[in-house]
Scaffold this motif. Structure first.
Motif, PDB file in Angstrom:
ATOM      1  N   PHE A   1      46.347  34.271  44.152  1.00  0.00           N
ATOM      2  CA  PHE A   1      46.180  33.801  45.526  1.00  0.00           C
ATOM      3  C   PHE A   1      47.529  33.768  46.208  1.00  0.00           C
ATOM      4  N   GLY A   2      47.496  33.694  47.511  1.00  0.00           N
ATOM      5  CA  GLY A   2      48.733  33.619  48.285  1.00  0.00           C
ATOM      6  C   GLY A   2      48.471  33.790  49.766  1.00  0.00           C
ATOM      7  N   THR A   3      49.447  34.363  50.457  1.00  0.00           N
ATOM      8  CA  THR A   3      49.344  34.598  51.886  1.00  0.00           C
ATOM      9  C   THR A   3      49.424  36.099  52.153  1.00  0.00           C
ATOM     10  N   TYR A   4      48.982  36.493  53.331  1.00  0.00           N
ATOM     11  CA  TYR A   4      49.020  37.913  53.671  1.00  0.00           C
ATOM     12  C   TYR A   4      49.454  38.096  55.120  1.00  0.00           C
TER      13      TYR A   4
ATOM     14  N   VAL B   1      42.564  35.051  48.281  1.00  0.00           N
ATOM     15  CA  VAL B   1      42.334  34.782  46.868  1.00  0.00           C
ATOM     16  C   VAL B   1      41.577  35.983  46.316  1.00  0.00           C
ATOM     17  N   GLU B   2      41.961  36.410  45.126  1.00  0.00           N
ATOM     18  CA  GLU B   2      41.315  37.561  44.504  1.00  0.00           C
ATOM     19  C   GLU B   2      41.057  37.254  43.032  1.00  0.00           C
ATOM     20  N   VAL B   3      39.856  37.607  42.590  1.00  0.00           N
ATOM     21  CA  VAL B   3      39.483  37.487  41.185  1.00  0.00           C
ATOM     22  C   VAL B   3      38.870  38.819  40.776  1.00  0.00           C
ATOM     23  N   LEU B   4      39.436  39.434  39.740  1.00  0.00           N
ATOM     24  CA  LEU B   4      38.970  40.729  39.241  1.00  0.00           C
ATOM     25  C   LEU B   4      38.638  40.591  37.763  1.00  0.00           C
TER      26      LEU B   4
ATOM     27  N   ARG C   1      51.969  37.969  49.788  1.00  0.00           N
ATOM     28  CA  ARG C   1      52.892  37.251  48.911  1.00  0.00           C
ATOM     29  C   ARG C   1      52.046  36.434  47.939  1.00  0.00           C
ATOM     30  N   VAL C   2      52.156  36.765  46.660  1.00  0.00           N
ATOM     31  CA  VAL C   2      51.413  36.061  45.624  1.00  0.00           C
ATOM     32  C   VAL C   2      52.113  34.728  45.357  1.00  0.00           C
ATOM     33  N   GLU C   3      51.358  33.646  45.440  1.00  0.00           N
ATOM     34  CA  GLU C   3      51.907  32.306  45.198  1.00  0.00           C
ATOM     35  C   GLU C   3      51.533  31.774  43.814  1.00  0.00           C
ATOM     36  N   GLY C   4      50.447  32.283  43.247  1.00  0.00           N
ATOM     37  CA  GLY C   4      50.018  31.851  41.927  1.00  0.00           C
ATOM     38  C   GLY C   4      49.059  32.864  41.329  1.00  0.00           C
ATOM     39  N   ALA C   5      49.065  32.971  40.000  1.00  0.00           N
ATOM     40  CA  ALA C   5      48.217  33.951  39.332  1.00  0.00           C
ATOM     41  C   ALA C   5      47.955  33.545  37.890  1.00  0.00           C
ATOM     42  N   THR C   6      46.902  34.122  37.322  1.00  0.00           N
ATOM     43  CA  THR C   6      46.615  33.881  35.914  1.00  0.00           C
ATOM     44  C   THR C   6      47.594  34.637  35.023  1.00  0.00           C
ATOM     45  N   PHE C   7      48.255  35.635  35.575  1.00  0.00           N
ATOM     46  CA  PHE C   7      49.262  36.408  34.844  1.00  0.00           C
ATOM     47  C   PHE C   7      50.568  36.329  35.617  1.00  0.00           C
TER      48      PHE C   7
END
Length: 134
Positions: free
Chosen positions: A101-104, A66-69, A116-122
């Motif tokens: 967020f997703g898997t790596y 999970v990443e938040v910038l 692999r991004v599974e969901g995002a704010t954009f």
């Protein structure tokens, strides 16, 4: 006590020990803080999240991330309510922050090899894999 459960437990113990010895140590598990974030359109080095970027990237042992910038310089919403922001406040917040967020995966050295991004704010509408660059 039956001997069957003991044999099964021993077999599982041996197979997990063998796997642990051959699998690479995951070098990215943990929490990472963003120190800088730049983009380079047309040869320019531009701060992607302002002069004081703020963010965390968390890699879990079960291969999720999970990443938040954010840009620490984004002004606070006057209304103090996320759903009641003005067009300008919402535009500023959306254009200068992202969460996903997703898997790596890791390679044979245990280093990050992709995600692999599974969901995002954009959302871009693409289900294609994206690569995290840290």
């Amino acid at each position: 006590m039956s001997i069957r459960p003991i044999i099964l437990a021993l077999a599982l113990s041996i197979s997990s020990s063998a796997f642990a010895q051959t699998a690479p140590e995951n070098q990215v598990v943990g929490t990472w803080r963003m120190m800088s974030a730049t983009i380079d359109p047309g040869g320019k080095n531009i701060s992607a999240y302002g002069e004081k970027p703020n963010g965390l990237l968390v890699f879990t042992p079960d291969m999720h991330f999970v990443e938040v910038l954010t840009d620490a310089g984004i002004p606070r919403f006057a209304s103090k309510a996320r759903g009641a922001g003005t067009d300008d406040e919402n535009r500023m917040a959306m254009s200068r922050s992202i969460g996903f967020f997703g898997t790596y995966t890791v390679d044979e050295k245990g280093e990050l090899s992709g995600n692999r991004v599974e969901g995002a704010t954009f959302r871009t509408g693409s289900a294609a894999c994206e690569r995290v660059m840290i």
